[in-house]
Design an enzyme around this catalytic site. Structure first.
Site, PDB file in Angstrom:
ATOM      1  N   ALA A 105       0.864  -1.171   0.000  1.00  0.00           N
ATOM      2  CA  ALA A 105       0.000   0.000   0.000  1.00  0.00           C
ATOM      3  C   ALA A 105       0.902   1.223   0.000  1.00  0.00           C
ATOM      4  O   ALA A 105       2.120   1.103  -0.121  1.00  0.00           O
ATOM      5  CB  ALA A 105      -0.904  -0.022   1.231  1.00  0.00           C
ATOM      6  N   LYS A 106       0.275   2.375   0.189  1.00  0.00           N
ATOM      7  CA  LYS A 106       1.059   3.604   0.108  1.00  0.00           C
ATOM      8  C   LYS A 106       2.155   3.675   1.165  1.00  0.00           C
ATOM      9  O   LYS A 106       3.179   4.294   0.959  1.00  0.00           O
ATOM     10  CB  LYS A 106       0.134   4.813   0.223  1.00  0.00           C
ATOM     11  CG  LYS A 106      -0.241   5.334  -1.156  1.00  0.00           C
ATOM     12  CD  LYS A 106      -0.823   6.703  -1.083  1.00  0.00           C
ATOM     13  CE  LYS A 106      -2.308   6.578  -0.833  1.00  0.00           C
ATOM     14  NZ  LYS A 106      -3.013   7.833  -0.849  1.00  0.00           N
ATOM     15  N   ARG A 107       1.926   2.983   2.317  1.00  0.00           N
ATOM     16  CA  ARG A 107       2.957   3.047   3.369  1.00  0.00           C
ATOM     17  C   ARG A 107       4.282   2.425   2.903  1.00  0.00           C
ATOM     18  O   ARG A 107       5.313   2.652   3.505  1.00  0.00           O
ATOM     19  CB  ARG A 107       2.458   2.352   4.648  1.00  0.00           C
ATOM     20  CG  ARG A 107       2.177   0.879   4.453  1.00  0.00           C
ATOM     21  CD  ARG A 107       1.773   0.152   5.727  1.00  0.00           C
ATOM     22  NE  ARG A 107       1.332  -1.193   5.407  1.00  0.00           N
ATOM     23  CZ  ARG A 107       0.083  -1.549   5.216  1.00  0.00           C
ATOM     24  NH1 ARG A 107      -0.882  -0.659   5.342  1.00  0.00           N
ATOM     25  NH2 ARG A 107      -0.237  -2.792   4.905  1.00  0.00           N
TER      26      ARG A 107
END
Ligand code: GLU
Length: 288
Positions: free
Chosen positions: A256-258
């Site tokens: 994901a974006k993390r």
């Protein structure tokens, strides 16, 4: 067999990462092997989260990765526009068709009310825990909203056939089956912010663009069941399905974006070559 038409459909809410590289790389390869046409469609309906700079970056990163497409926002094509936020008239036409046929209803309930009704009904979720079932006692009487000519500032939901099992063949995952009312409930087809919701937009556009096979991540397997109900309600022939394995980090979480350090451009800036990425993306690959 009609000529193969595939698509890649990124949502520009962040930089593309290895998971996208696998999914879109697979879509590209399946299309190439079939001698087909690849369509690039930008899925930017979530205007609060999508950003033009991510839309630009997605195209740059995928071209760097070695993909190209025959129709898309940058190259045009017979089914333009290829930017979903510009396809509102078409989406509204499909909303109207579903409404006229009595498949959908306006749903005024806030998230809070929906959550409270679910609790009151003590409804356990037997299916996907990520899927919040819409309580059936919040359905209005059949026919509600059918005289409306515009969707307005309200959510609209599709009334699912409770208890019916939707089955389909997936090119990688085999036969899948999901039961309406248990694995998923009445789902949103139009959002109060004025845009079509994901399932309606994707079905409307895949049909309009004559897509013959949908290749996407396996997190969308359940969405396929919902989309098949839309195809049936609209009397449209569905495409074939191929859901790719997700790329996970060393804790088993999907990217994901993390995971900004695993974005395609972060890797490119570390001098990774596109060919390195291709080598690292076979199915069993996991990171860390
Ligand atoms: N736009 C979706 C995504 O980026 C993909 C939708 C689809 O392939 O149906 O996850």
């Amino acid at each position: 067999m009609p000529d193969y038409r595939g698509r890649i459909a990124p949502t520009p809410t962040g930089y593309l990462h290895l998971g996208h590289a696998r999914t879109f790389g697979c879509a590209f390869e399946r299309c190439r092997l079939a001698g087909g046409t690849l369509i690039y469609r930008l899925e930017d309906l979530d205007q609060a989260r999508c950003r033009p700079e991510y839309a630009m970056a997605a195209m740059e990163d995928l071209r760097w990765f070695g993909l190209d497409w025959q129709e898309g926002p940058d190259v045009g094509g017979p089914h333009a526009p290829y930017i979903q936020s510009q396809r509102g008239d078409w989406h509204r036409a499909i909303w109207r068709r579903l409404k006229d046929r009595g498949w959908i209803y306006p749903s005024h309930h806030s998230r809070k009310e929906v959550a409270a009704a679910r609790q009151a009904a003590n409804a356990p979720n037997e299916g996907d825990p990520a899927e919040e079932l819409f309580p059936t006692d919040l359905r209005p009487t059949p026919g509600t909203g059918q005289n409306r000519t515009e969707p307005g500032e309200v959510n609209w939901r599709f009334r699912v056939p409770d208890g019916e099992t939707i089955r389909f063949e997936d090119g990688r995952c085999g036969t899948r089956a999901y039961t309406a009312g248990r694995d998923f409930g009445d789902f949103i087809v139009w959002r109060r912010d004025g845009f079509a919701a994901y399932d309606l937009a994707v079905v409307a556009d895949d049909h309009a663009m004559h897509i013959t096979e949908v290749v996407r991540g396996e997190d969308l397997l359940l969405a396929t069941a919902r989309q098949l109900l839309l195809y049936r309600a609209l009397d449209w022939e569905p495409p074939a399905w191929y859901h790719t394995a997700l790329v996970r980090d060393h804790e088993g979480r999907r990217l994901a974006k993390r995971h900004a350090d695993l974005s395609i451009r972060a890797l490119a800036s570390l001098n990774w070559k596109a060919s390195d990425l291709w080598h690292h993306l076979p199915e069993g690959f996991s990171l860390g």
